[in-house]
Design a protein around this motif. Structure first.
Motif, short mmCIF file in Angstrom:
data_model
loop_
_atom_site.label_atom_id
_atom_site.label_comp_id
_atom_site.label_asym_id
_atom_site.label_seq_id
_atom_site.Cartn_x
_atom_site.Cartn_y
_atom_site.Cartn_z
N LEU A 73 12.61 -34.11 19.83
CA LEU A 73 11.20 -34.29 19.01
C LEU A 73 10.51 -35.51 19.55
O LEU A 73 9.04 -35.47 19.84
N GLY A 74 11.22 -36.61 19.56
CA GLY A 74 10.41 -37.94 20.09
C GLY A 74 9.99 -37.97 21.38
O GLY A 74 8.71 -38.34 21.81
N GLY A 75 10.53 -37.09 22.41
CA GLY A 75 10.18 -36.97 23.66
C GLY A 75 8.95 -36.25 23.79
O GLY A 75 8.14 -36.42 24.55
N LEU A 76 8.77 -35.18 23.00
CA LEU A 76 7.64 -34.19 23.06
C LEU A 76 6.58 -35.02 22.36
O LEU A 76 5.48 -34.78 22.84
N LEU A 77 6.58 -35.51 21.59
CA LEU A 77 5.54 -36.39 20.70
C LEU A 77 5.12 -37.42 21.62
O LEU A 77 3.96 -37.64 21.69
N GLY A 78 6.06 -38.42 22.19
CA GLY A 78 5.63 -39.26 23.05
C GLY A 78 4.90 -38.89 24.39
O GLY A 78 4.10 -39.31 24.68
N GLY A 79 5.36 -37.56 24.86
CA GLY A 79 4.67 -36.96 25.97
C GLY A 79 3.16 -36.68 25.58
O GLY A 79 2.46 -36.61 26.31
N HIS A 80 3.35 -36.10 24.32
CA HIS A 80 1.93 -35.58 23.76
C HIS A 80 1.02 -36.87 23.82
O HIS A 80 -0.08 -36.67 24.34
N SER A 81 1.49 -37.89 23.04
CA SER A 81 0.60 -38.93 22.89
C SER A 81 0.15 -39.51 24.18
O SER A 81 -1.06 -39.72 24.63
N MET A 82 0.97 -39.57 25.32
CA MET A 82 0.68 -39.95 26.66
C MET A 82 -0.33 -39.06 27.30
O MET A 82 -1.26 -39.65 28.25
N ALA A 83 -0.15 -37.85 27.19
CA ALA A 83 -0.87 -36.87 27.91
C ALA A 83 -2.14 -36.82 27.32
O ALA A 83 -3.27 -36.96 27.96
N VAL A 84 -2.54 -37.15 26.04
CA VAL A 84 -3.79 -37.13 25.43
C VAL A 84 -4.32 -38.55 25.84
O VAL A 84 -5.78 -38.42 26.19
N LEU A 85 -3.79 -39.55 26.05
CA LEU A 85 -4.30 -40.87 26.41
C LEU A 85 -4.75 -40.67 28.06
O LEU A 85 -5.99 -41.19 28.38
N LEU A 86 -3.96 -39.88 28.86
CA LEU A 86 -4.42 -39.70 30.25
C LEU A 86 -5.63 -38.70 30.39
O LEU A 86 -6.38 -38.99 30.93
N ARG A 87 -5.60 -37.76 29.39
CA ARG A 87 -6.76 -36.97 29.50
C ARG A 87 -7.95 -37.63 29.30
O ARG A 87 -8.99 -37.07 29.52
N GLY A 106 -8.59 -40.52 29.51
CA GLY A 106 -8.94 -41.43 30.74
C GLY A 106 -9.99 -40.71 31.70
O GLY A 106 -10.62 -41.19 32.45
N GLY A 107 -9.94 -39.24 31.76
CA GLY A 107 -10.62 -38.24 32.47
C GLY A 107 -10.18 -38.04 33.83
O GLY A 107 -11.05 -37.52 34.61
N ARG A 108 -9.05 -38.58 34.33
CA ARG A 108 -8.68 -38.61 35.55
C ARG A 108 -7.39 -37.71 35.82
O ARG A 108 -6.98 -37.10 36.85
N HIS A 109 -6.59 -37.42 34.66
CA HIS A 109 -5.30 -36.91 34.93
C HIS A 109 -5.11 -35.95 33.74
O HIS A 109 -5.93 -35.98 32.42
N MET A 110 -4.35 -34.99 33.68
CA MET A 110 -3.93 -34.17 32.52
C MET A 110 -5.10 -33.29 32.00
O MET A 110 -5.09 -32.90 30.93
N LEU A 111 -6.13 -32.89 32.80
CA LEU A 111 -7.36 -32.51 32.42
C LEU A 111 -6.96 -31.03 31.66
O LEU A 111 -8.02 -30.66 30.82
N TRP A 112 -6.10 -30.49 32.25
CA TRP A 112 -5.71 -29.04 31.94
C TRP A 112 -4.93 -29.11 30.48
O TRP A 112 -4.63 -28.03 30.08
N TYR A 113 -4.62 -30.14 30.13
CA TYR A 113 -3.58 -30.24 28.94
C TYR A 113 -4.40 -29.81 27.37
O TYR A 113 -5.38 -30.31 27.48
N GLN A 114 -3.55 -28.88 26.96
CA GLN A 114 -4.29 -28.43 25.56
C GLN A 114 -3.36 -28.51 24.55
O GLN A 114 -3.13 -27.60 23.88
N ASP A 115 -2.67 -29.51 24.23
CA ASP A 115 -1.62 -30.00 23.31
C ASP A 115 -0.54 -29.01 23.32
O ASP A 115 0.24 -28.88 22.00
N GLN A 116 -0.19 -28.78 24.28
CA GLN A 116 1.05 -27.47 24.46
C GLN A 116 2.27 -28.41 23.93
O GLN A 116 3.32 -27.70 23.40
N LEU A 117 2.73 -29.76 24.40
CA LEU A 117 3.50 -30.39 23.82
C LEU A 117 3.83 -30.63 22.28
O LEU A 117 4.90 -30.54 21.80
#
Ligand SMILES: *[C@@H]1O[C@H](CO)[C@@H](O)[C@H](O)[C@H]1NC(C)=O
Ligand SMILES: *[C@@H]1O[C@H](CO)[C@@H](O)[C@H](O)[C@H]1NC(C)=O
Length: 348
Positions: free
Chosen positions: A141-155, A157-168
């Protein structure tokens, strides 16, 4: 060294901010170290991570763990049981999920992106496997939430994870719902184990028969469950984690303000009345302090400070930290220290 307690939390920090904050406040030794030495150690850490991650992905994935001597994946049921340690293995590619936040922290953005895609395509959470609630919470659970948190941050930023839609986050909620049945006890303290597919349904699913749990097992839930509630807007997770913490607090020995090592989840009686800061209790204290930092709720800091004063009074016997009995805190319960308590001096 103690500034962290007096911190006034103006806003709730995000998980990555919290991580950086904690790294910053607990690693103050680093300030006194020459910068070449810091760089050497930093590079060594990155090298060690790369070695472990690459070999896991090459030789073990999608198994939960790499067996370092045979260099094969450890699949639960296919290897001889190691007892309780195996309760961390839920056939959910544990090491991959556990590595997500580290990949992002180490600025391995391309690898992070690839790892998130693997989690989304390969990992299943509805396995007919009995897992440790504690391990699954802190690592998956911590890994998924930490991953989500980082994915949102990168998204953002506008250069990475632009496809990410909160799946984690959706996976995290699915997993949170699978852990919730463990909290269906009269005390609110969770059963130590749950079947990912069937919940807690008695002997048929090899769950629901335990009477005891460790203090850390019941008291190391709040960071992930509160983050899950705040991210999803569903308060049910945070409520269950708070209830378990409130219960442990109520059950502290009132004269010594210490907690025991294991507790009966039905009656609330202490089963093991020895108290220390190592195995069985350690992260209960860690999570009280971090819950205050993450959530800004003074209640957690007050509890931490009261426990801390007792630990310094009874358990700290410089240079050692030795277990004592909660009812007779001047009486030592053992004469040796376990490795897990090594985190404690860094907690100050
Ligand atoms: C992160 O890595 C990228 C290249 O992938 C680099 O341009 C950037 O400077 C790095 N950031 C930090 C803080 O090291
Ligand atoms: C909680 O446990 C009781 C039996 O002790 C059971 O009847 C009930 O359905 C359970 N509730 C949930 C939400 O699992």
């Amino acid at each position: 060294m103690r500034t962290v307690w007096g911190l006034s939390p103006v806003m709730m920090p995000s998980l990555p901010q919290l991580l950086l904050l904690l790294l910053g406040t607990t690693c103050q030794l680093g300030l006194a170290m020459p910068s070449e030495e810091r760089h050497r150690l930093r590079n060594q850490v990155v090298e060690m991570f790369d070695h472990a991650y690459k070999n896991y992905m090459d030789h073990a994935y999608p198994a939960d763990e790499l067996m370092p001597l045979t260099c094969r994946g450890r699949v639960r049921g296919l290897e001889p049981s190691r007892g309780d340690v195996d309760d961390a293995l839920g056939k959910f590619s544990l090491t991959l999920i556990d590595s997500l936040d580290t990949l992002a922290l180490l600025n391995k953005t391309a690898e992070f992106e690839a790892a998130v895609r693997k989690v989304l395509t390969d990992v299943r959470l509805d396995n007919d496997v009995v897992v440790s609630v504690f391990e699954t919470n802190i690592r998956v659970l911590g890994g998924l939430l930490g991953g989500h948190s980082m994915a949102v941050l990168l998204r953002e930023g506008g250069r990475h994870m632009l496809w990410y839609q909160d799946q984690l986050l959706h996976m995290a909620k699915d997993l949170g719902l699978r852990l919730l049945p463990a909290f269906n006890t009269s005390s609110g303290l969770p059963y130590p184990r749950v079947n990912l597919r069937h919940g807690v349904q008695g002997p048929a699913t090899r769950t629901g028969t335990e009477t005891d749990t460790c203090t850390a097992c019941a008291g190391t839930i709040i960071l992930e469950f509160a983050a899950l509630s705040r991210f999803t807007g569903d308060p049910v997770f945070e409520e269950h984690a708070r209830r378990a913490l409130d219960f442990l607090w109520e059950k502290r020995q009132r004269n010594s303000n210490l907690v025991g090592t294991t507790i009966n989840i039905h009656s609330g009686e202490w089963v093991r009345r020895d108290s220390g800061v190592g195995a069985g209790i350690d992260s209960y204290y860690e999570y009280l302090l971090k819950a205050y930092i993450l959530l800004g709720d003074d209640l957690f800091l007050q509890r931490f400070n009261i426990h801390y004063a007792s630990i310094m009074k009874y358990i700290s016997q410089p240079p050692l930290l030795l277990d004592v009995h909660i009812h007779k805190p001047l009486m030592p319960a053992r004469t040796w220290m376990d490795s897990l308590l090594a985190f404690f001096p860094g907690c100050r």
